[in-house]
Design a protein around this motif. Sequence first.
Motif, mmCIF file in Angstrom:
data_model
loop_
_atom_site.group_PDB
_atom_site.id
_atom_site.type_symbol
_atom_site.label_atom_id
_atom_site.label_comp_id
_atom_site.label_asym_id
_atom_site.label_seq_id
_atom_site.Cartn_x
_atom_site.Cartn_y
_atom_site.Cartn_z
ATOM 1 N N THR A 8 0.890 -1.150 -0.140
ATOM 2 C CA THR A 8 0.051 0.100 0.134
ATOM 3 C C THR A 8 1.168 0.965 0.297
ATOM 4 O OG1 THR A 8 -1.861 -1.714 1.102
ATOM 5 C CG2 THR A 8 -1.627 1.639 0.862
ATOM 6 N N ILE A 9 2.255 0.821 0.571
ATOM 7 C CA ILE A 9 2.727 2.356 1.039
ATOM 8 C C ILE A 9 3.522 2.325 -0.871
ATOM 9 C CG2 ILE A 9 5.044 3.508 2.368
ATOM 10 C CD1 ILE A 9 4.472 1.954 4.746
ATOM 11 N N GLN A 10 4.453 1.415 -0.715
ATOM 12 C CA GLN A 10 4.302 1.689 -2.377
ATOM 13 C C GLN A 10 3.893 2.289 -3.710
ATOM 14 O OE1 GLN A 10 6.501 -2.101 -2.659
ATOM 15 N NE2 GLN A 10 8.663 -1.471 -2.577
ATOM 16 N N GLY A 11 2.235 1.631 -3.224
ATOM 17 C CA GLY A 11 1.602 2.028 -4.878
ATOM 18 C C GLY A 11 0.266 3.209 -3.886
ATOM 19 N N ARG A 12 0.623 4.222 -3.231
ATOM 20 C CA ARG A 12 0.557 5.062 -2.961
ATOM 21 C C ARG A 12 -0.003 6.315 -3.462
ATOM 22 N NH1 ARG A 12 5.256 5.476 -1.086
ATOM 23 N NH2 ARG A 12 6.758 7.864 -1.424
ATOM 24 N N VAL A 13 -0.969 6.653 -3.731
ATOM 25 C CA VAL A 13 -0.736 8.484 -5.099
ATOM 26 C C VAL A 13 -0.329 8.960 -4.529
ATOM 27 C CG1 VAL A 13 -2.294 10.354 -5.443
ATOM 28 C CG2 VAL A 13 -3.424 8.044 -5.276
ATOM 29 N N LEU A 14 1.052 9.633 -5.212
ATOM 30 C CA LEU A 14 1.915 10.700 -5.376
ATOM 31 C C LEU A 14 1.643 12.100 -4.344
ATOM 32 C CD1 LEU A 14 4.000 10.391 -8.499
ATOM 33 C CD2 LEU A 14 4.411 9.427 -6.195
ATOM 34 N N PHE A 424 -16.139 -12.230 5.565
ATOM 35 C CA PHE A 424 -17.249 -12.462 4.412
ATOM 36 C C PHE A 424 -16.155 -13.078 3.940
ATOM 37 C CE2 PHE A 424 -19.465 -9.309 6.905
ATOM 38 C CZ PHE A 424 -20.477 -9.151 6.739
ATOM 39 N N PHE A 425 -16.886 -14.928 3.381
ATOM 40 C CA PHE A 425 -16.326 -15.070 1.805
ATOM 41 C C PHE A 425 -14.438 -15.273 1.604
ATOM 42 C CE2 PHE A 425 -20.264 -12.668 0.572
ATOM 43 C CZ PHE A 425 -21.292 -13.734 1.091
ATOM 44 N N GLY A 426 -13.883 -14.886 2.880
ATOM 45 C CA GLY A 426 -12.554 -14.791 2.571
ATOM 46 C C GLY A 426 -11.679 -13.896 2.224
ATOM 47 N N LYS A 427 -12.838 -12.399 1.535
ATOM 48 C CA LYS A 427 -12.696 -11.947 0.865
ATOM 49 C C LYS A 427 -13.217 -10.567 1.167
ATOM 50 C CE LYS A 427 -11.111 -14.591 -2.668
ATOM 51 N NZ LYS A 427 -10.191 -14.749 -2.617
ATOM 52 N N LEU A 428 -14.094 -10.182 1.645
ATOM 53 C CA LEU A 428 -14.243 -9.022 2.338
ATOM 54 C C LEU A 428 -14.433 -8.900 4.028
ATOM 55 C CD1 LEU A 428 -17.180 -6.945 0.899
ATOM 56 C CD2 LEU A 428 -17.347 -7.636 3.177
ATOM 57 N N ARG A 429 -13.797 -8.274 4.143
ATOM 58 C CA ARG A 429 -13.737 -8.012 5.973
ATOM 59 C C ARG A 429 -14.793 -6.213 6.540
ATOM 60 N NH1 ARG A 429 -11.670 -10.165 10.350
ATOM 61 N NH2 ARG A 429 -10.233 -11.620 7.853
ATOM 62 N N GLU A 468 -17.097 4.387 13.897
ATOM 63 C CA GLU A 468 -16.548 4.157 12.264
ATOM 64 C C GLU A 468 -16.338 2.992 11.372
ATOM 65 O OE1 GLU A 468 -13.225 6.686 14.118
ATOM 66 O OE2 GLU A 468 -12.894 4.886 14.374
ATOM 67 N N VAL A 469 -16.534 2.844 10.722
ATOM 68 C CA VAL A 469 -17.176 1.567 9.968
ATOM 69 C C VAL A 469 -16.214 1.665 8.424
ATOM 70 C CG1 VAL A 469 -18.783 0.679 8.119
ATOM 71 C CG2 VAL A 469 -19.522 1.994 9.961
ATOM 72 N N LYS A 470 -15.359 0.483 8.170
ATOM 73 C CA LYS A 470 -15.508 0.396 7.634
ATOM 74 C C LYS A 470 -14.849 -0.933 6.824
ATOM 75 C CE LYS A 470 -9.388 1.139 5.658
ATOM 76 N NZ LYS A 470 -8.122 1.003 6.267
ATOM 77 N N VAL A 471 -15.193 -1.069 4.908
ATOM 78 C CA VAL A 471 -15.437 -2.586 4.472
ATOM 79 C C VAL A 471 -14.307 -2.278 3.738
ATOM 80 C CG1 VAL A 471 -16.613 -4.024 3.178
ATOM 81 C CG2 VAL A 471 -17.681 -2.609 4.469
ATOM 82 N N ASN A 472 -13.206 -3.522 3.684
ATOM 83 C CA ASN A 472 -12.065 -3.530 2.996
ATOM 84 C C ASN A 472 -11.948 -5.335 3.147
ATOM 85 O OD1 ASN A 472 -9.292 -3.070 3.104
ATOM 86 N ND2 ASN A 472 -8.869 -4.876 4.010
ATOM 87 N N VAL A 473 -11.184 -4.974 0.939
ATOM 88 C CA VAL A 473 -11.242 -5.817 0.319
ATOM 89 C C VAL A 473 -9.563 -5.769 -0.293
ATOM 90 C CG1 VAL A 473 -11.351 -7.156 -1.799
ATOM 91 C CG2 VAL A 473 -13.222 -5.224 -1.163
ATOM 92 N N PRO A 474 -9.253 -7.173 0.771
ATOM 93 C CA PRO A 474 -7.397 -7.173 0.066
ATOM 94 C C PRO A 474 -7.217 -7.185 -0.801
ATOM 95 C CG PRO A 474 -7.875 -7.698 2.705
ATOM 96 C CD PRO A 474 -9.285 -7.765 1.122
ATOM 97 N N SER A 475 -7.818 -8.238 -1.341
ATOM 98 C CA SER A 475 -7.304 -8.920 -2.807
ATOM 99 C C SER A 475 -8.446 -10.146 -3.716
ATOM 100 C CB SER A 475 -5.991 -9.357 -2.889
ATOM 101 O OG SER A 475 -5.659 -9.597 -4.320
ATOM 102 N N TRP A 476 -9.100 -9.501 -5.011
ATOM 103 C CA TRP A 476 -9.716 -10.176 -5.316
ATOM 104 C C TRP A 476 -9.519 -10.286 -6.774
ATOM 105 C CZ3 TRP A 476 -14.389 -8.703 -7.988
ATOM 106 C CH2 TRP A 476 -15.782 -9.936 -7.767
ATOM 107 N N ARG A 477 -8.871 -11.387 -7.632
ATOM 108 C CA ARG A 477 -9.606 -11.039 -9.112
ATOM 109 C C ARG A 477 -8.388 -10.018 -9.405
ATOM 110 N NH1 ARG A 477 -14.624 -14.406 -11.293
ATOM 111 N NH2 ARG A 477 -14.749 -16.073 -10.130
ATOM 112 N N GLY A 478 -7.361 -9.304 -8.765
ATOM 113 C CA GLY A 478 -6.802 -7.988 -9.017
ATOM 114 C C GLY A 478 -7.059 -6.670 -8.349
#
Length: 588
Positions: A8-14, A424-429, A468-478
């Motif tokens: 995430t740090i390397q892929g940050r917006v400049l 949820f489903f191993g893809k969403l938190r 506070e609410v956060k929905v996170n998708v770490p990785s799913w099909r790119g």
Amino acid sequence: MNRIGRETIQGRVLALPGRALPDLVSTQPGWLLEANGVLHPRGSEYQTQYIVDGLPLTDNRSPSFAPEIEADSVQSMGVLTGGFPAEYGRKLGGIIEVVTADDATLGFHGTIGTAAGSFGTISSDATGQYGWRNTTVSASGGWARTDRYLDPPVEENHSNHGSSSRASSRFDQSLRANDRFGVIVRHGQSAFLVPNERIQQDAGQRQDRSGRETAVQFSYQHIASPTLLWEVRGMTRDLAARLWSNAESTPIRAAQDRGLRESYAKFTLNGHHGLHEWKAGGDADFGAVREQFGYLITDPEQFEPGTARSFAFTGRGRDREQALFLQDRITLADWTASVGLRWDRYAFLTRDTAASPRVAIAWAPAHGDFVVRASYDRAFQTPSFENLLLASSASVEALSEQVVRLPVSPSRGNFYEAGFTKGFFGKLRLDVTAYSRQVADFADDDVLLNTGVTFPIAFRKANIRGTEVKVNVPSWRGFSGFLSYANMTGVGYLPVHGGLLLGDETSALDSTDRFVVTQDQRNTAGGRLMYQRGAASVAVSTSFGSGLPVEFDGSRQDAIDRFGARVVDRVDFERGRIRPATTIDASI
């Protein structure tokens, strides 16, 4: 705790110079980024603490106050706003744990990066490292410049040039199988112009500010047995900040030179026995503070009658802070409990001691990818040291016929938090948190005579609540990304304690009114979606803010003369708030 990993740090917006890490942290719910890159966690003003490689930095780390921490040298970050371990104290609005790169790969490797953007923005960074079997040596450096260093008060972006540079080196060595030693040397500096309002630009004002920081830190770790480890960490650093104004400055010509020399040491003993993972230790922080400030009023009509036309102050002081702590993490079946106790002693312009209990409980059943948690933190937070000597000096009585001097006391708070995390489903938190903070001597800051020089104050108390609410998708099909939402209300109560009050401001000493705290943005939302394939990626992010409170002493036309009609149109004067705003960023 929310983790921000290397990818995430390397892929940050400049980001603009000095804002890479604050921009990353502000994506977490509960954090606001405003006022020239200052982070505000859960309604706090200047109560953010960075823990860099295990050592605390409690001063303001925004671009206008301190040189930045190199984002490219950061391996990971942890962002914490509740359930604080007992080893953390002094500033507890929010904790940002920073771990710099420590790759033990053999041989030489490194990176070089260059970026260019609008407003004349250019930056360049380089890192290099060589690793042997038991030793690693690394060095890094960077430079940046831009014509939009601070947040300009007008669209014309007058006099907003800034530049920064930084360099660091690191040495790590395994002395024996059970011992490890490390040394890090860092230096950074910045120089920038203070952006003018329209009236100041027409008058020919120029204000230069600069800052520098040099730090040396070391660590020694020894594994005494398979269940016992002790560690010693230390740091010494020197900070300096300066302000210079030309003769055309209006309504005041100000100058400042202040600094801090700090020495810090910490000892911890870590152990594991049965159900218990415990840590005990203590730290000591010694600082020498110096302040030099002066001004000459160039437009007397902007000030209360009787205000002194000129003023000069020089002061020095010594800060002494010590702490002891004990914490234990107990795991039993589906339950985990963290309990701790911290004792603090503070001695600068005032003296105080406090005991702070901490409790956090989590329940995670074996099946269901589900965690329920709750915590209580007793907080003892010390005042900001910036201009604390000036605000408390007897010499300020010469400023006006109406001056009241009161010392700023440490704040005490009760922080409550509860929430749950569900996968949820191993893809969403999904992460949901509700919190409440009740703070006595609520810390804030005020501006001295329109100079931009701030000094600490404290209100009688404040109550802050939020969800506070956060929905996170770490990785799913790119694809990867998140959505976040935060709702917060903050109410403060007069009278004001500490700081420096002039003229009509002294009425706040007797008032019992309530007010909305400066960081009370009721609704904040954000999101980011990224698609990556091979070495290429596309990302879109957005953020929404319902608007912060605003105060202006003057008419609407006065505001237009200073800031322009389009800027003033963004203010709802009837509600006393900035109008809602949405931003969208995209990168390839």
